[in-house]
Enzyme design. Structure first.
Site, PDB file in Angstrom:
ATOM      1  N   GLY A  23       0.843  -1.206   0.000  1.00 57.50           N
ATOM      2  CA  GLY A  23       0.000   0.000   0.000  1.00 57.50           C
ATOM      3  C   GLY A  23       0.869   1.244   0.000  1.00 57.50           C
ATOM      4  CG  MET A  68      -7.079   2.153   6.722  1.00 54.98           C
ATOM      5  SD  MET A  68      -6.114   2.431   5.216  1.00 54.98           S
ATOM      6  CE  MET A  68      -7.319   2.036   3.971  1.00 54.98           C
ATOM      7  CB  ILE A 128      -0.501   4.579   7.317  1.00 54.58           C
ATOM      8  CG1 ILE A 128      -1.462   3.446   6.938  1.00 54.58           C
ATOM      9  CG2 ILE A 128      -0.195   5.468   6.133  1.00 54.58           C
ATOM     10  CD1 ILE A 128      -2.883   3.928   6.678  1.00 54.58           C
ATOM     11  CG  ASP A 129      -0.941  -0.537   8.491  1.00 59.10           C
ATOM     12  OD1 ASP A 129      -1.810   0.350   8.400  1.00 59.10           O
ATOM     13  OD2 ASP A 129      -0.824  -1.470   7.670  1.00 59.10           O
ATOM     14  NE  ARG A 137      -2.754   3.379   1.317  1.00 59.47           N
ATOM     15  CZ  ARG A 137      -3.196   2.226   0.793  1.00 59.47           C
ATOM     16  NH1 ARG A 137      -3.519   1.227   1.586  1.00 59.47           N
ATOM     17  NH2 ARG A 137      -3.305   2.072  -0.499  1.00 59.47           N
ATOM     18  N   GLY A 181       4.754  -7.207   4.051  1.00 63.21           N
ATOM     19  CA  GLY A 181       4.798  -8.078   2.870  1.00 63.21           C
ATOM     20  C   GLY A 181       6.081  -7.872   2.083  1.00 63.21           C
ATOM     21  N   GLY A 191       6.188  -2.423   3.543  1.00 61.27           N
ATOM     22  CA  GLY A 191       5.808  -2.865   4.887  1.00 61.27           C
ATOM     23  C   GLY A 191       6.107  -4.344   5.078  1.00 61.27           C
TER      24      GLY A 191
HETATM   25  O1  F6P Z   1      -0.975  -1.384   5.027  1.00 61.54           O
HETATM   26  C1  F6P Z   1      -1.540  -0.160   4.742  1.00 61.54           C
HETATM   27  C2  F6P Z   1      -3.041  -0.289   4.623  1.00 61.54           C
HETATM   28  O2  F6P Z   1      -3.556   1.006   4.369  1.00 61.54           O
HETATM   29  C3  F6P Z   1      -3.741  -0.918   5.799  1.00 61.54           C
HETATM   30  O3  F6P Z   1      -3.927  -0.016   6.861  1.00 61.54           O
HETATM   31  C4  F6P Z   1      -5.013  -1.385   5.163  1.00 61.54           C
HETATM   32  O4  F6P Z   1      -5.525  -2.498   5.856  1.00 61.54           O
HETATM   33  C5  F6P Z   1      -4.587  -1.774   3.777  1.00 61.54           C
HETATM   34  O5  F6P Z   1      -3.368  -1.105   3.532  1.00 61.54           O
HETATM   35  C6  F6P Z   1      -5.579  -1.432   2.713  1.00 61.54           C
HETATM   36  O6  F6P Z   1      -5.137  -1.968   1.522  1.00 61.54           O
HETATM   37  P1  F6P Z   1      -5.658  -1.568   0.082  1.00 61.54           P
HETATM   38  O7  F6P Z   1      -5.018  -0.281  -0.292  1.00 61.54           O
HETATM   39  O8  F6P Z   1      -5.211  -2.691  -0.777  1.00 61.54           O
HETATM   40  O9  F6P Z   1      -7.139  -1.427   0.183  1.00 61.54           O
END
Ligand code: F6P
Length: 373
Positions: free
Chosen positions: A12, A178, A135-136, A300, A113, A111
């Site tokens: 992300g 999030m 951001i987590d 984000r 992954g 992050g």
């Molecule tokens: O890891 C960052 C994050 O924004 C998490 O807080 C959230 O669960 C996830 O990514 C959302 O992912 P996507 O952008 O694939 O919806």
């Protein structure tokens, strides 16, 4: 001959990525006389050899930009879905790209992954260095990640704004933030915004106990409440099932892990409206009106905070130094204010959850904030 560094951003997006790209690139060129290329769309662009040169001009004017100028994607390098059900290990292809450019290292900004993917590359001899962004704030082995401070500011401002309308209407305002499976963002924003209840994944909640705390506030004369809910927060029984599946996923049995991944996906889908369910249950149990705000991807977006720009810059320049010294296979962590290389083996596959005795948790309890337990 000058050496070349590759950069990619994966997972992300998050504020501060461009500041980090700029820092790696400028430090590599100016301090170490290296060339820099950027791979587009994360590991996908790396395996497809889609790249652009990142010279002085392309690195200018991006410090304050949100998102990532390189683009991003999510995939597992050792099991890339080819669309026909087949999964292919792309590491030999990536090795060829690395050889073609004679890369000293690939800097992977991401992050949890991304740390796992980077370790998968490192174990087959592909030189990588990672930087912790999300951001987590859940990357293991670093005090903090860039993107977190910006998101914290956005979520806090949202809670501030919900306060006045909650007060005016005597309502329960349930706000979902999030944070994936950790509660850093919700806890931080909840404390900063003065939330009355804060629900984080680390502490399984009971709706009855939240309702009781809201009724106590009402009895004491406060007819509104702010409930900050992490997207990964779970009630006690859902949490038990989730942890069982997670153990299988983290185990060594790849087939069982695949099945558990599908099951956990179903569990997450069934949980996707859990914040609405919490709000409905609280309205029923307290007799107050409840409204839900899901902050989502707004957390984000946009320009990084000053703190994130400085953090990304410090980590980015340290990544270039590390590669110049042939130190690869590491994540550049922030520890006690210093950029510190940490072996990827110590980081990948682990998550930094909020410890139950963390000072933020202790402070919340001392303030009488309901944590759902
Ligand atoms: O890891 C960052 C994050 O924004 C998490 O807080 C959230 O669960 C996830 O990514 C959302 O992912 P996507 O952008 O694939 O919806």
């Amino acid at each position: 001959m000058a050496r070349t560094i590759g950069i990619l951003t994966a997972g992300g997006d998050s504020p501060g990525l461009n500041a980090a790209i700029r820092a790696v690139g400028k430090a590599a060129q100016r301090a170490h006389d290296m060339h820099v290329i950027g791979f587009r769309d994360g590991f996908q662009g790396l395996m497809q050899n889609r790249f652009e040169r990142l010279d002085g001009d392309s690195l200018s004017g991006i410090l304050t930009k949100g998102g990532t100028v390189l683009g991003t994607s999510r995939l597992k390098v050792h099991r890339v879905d080819m669309g026909d059900g087949d999964r292919i290990d792309m590491r030999p292809m990536i090795q060829r790209v690395v050889d073609q450019h004679d890369l000293a290292a690939i800097v992977c900004l991401g992050g949890g992954g991304t740390m796992k993917n980077a370790l998968r590359l490192h174990t087959v001899g592909i030189p990588v260095v990672t930087l912790p962004k999300t951001i987590d704030n859940d990357v293991y082995g670093t005090d903090t990640t860039f993107g977190f401070d910006t998101a914290l500011g956005i979520a806090t401002e949202a809670i501030d704004r919900l306060h006045s309308t909650a007060h005016s209407h005597h309502r329960i305002m349930v706000v979902e933030t999030m944070g994936h499976n950790t509660g850093w963002l919700t806890l931080g924003a909840g404390l900063a915004g003065g939330a009355d209840a804060i629900l984080v994944p680390e502490i399984p909640y009971s709706v009855d106990s939240i309702a009781e705390s809201i009724l106590q506030r009402k009895a004491a004369g406060s007819s509104f409440s702010i409930v900050a809910v992490a997207e990964g927060a779970m009630s006690g029984d859902v949490r038990t099932e989730h942890d069982r599946l997670k153990d299988i996923i983290d185990g060594d049995d790849d087939d069982a892990a695949e099945e558990a991944e599908a099951e956990i996906e179903r569990l997450h889908q069934s949980q996707s409206r859990s914040t609405e369910h919490v709000a409905d249950a609280l309205a029923d149990l307290t007799g107050l009106e409840a409204r839900v705000t899901i902050l989502g991807h707004v957390q984000r977006g946009g320009t990084p905070s000053a703190v994130d720009r400085v953090l990304a810059t410090q980590l980015g320049t340290a990544a270039a130094d590390s590669i110049a010294q042939d130190q690869v296979g590491v994540m550049i962590a922030m520890r006690d204010g210093a950029a510190t290389p940490v072996p990827l083996e110590e980081v990948a596959g682990r998550r930094k959850s909020v410890p139950l005795d963390h000072p933020w948790i202790e402070s919340a309890r001392r303030l009488g904030v309901c944590l759902g337990d």
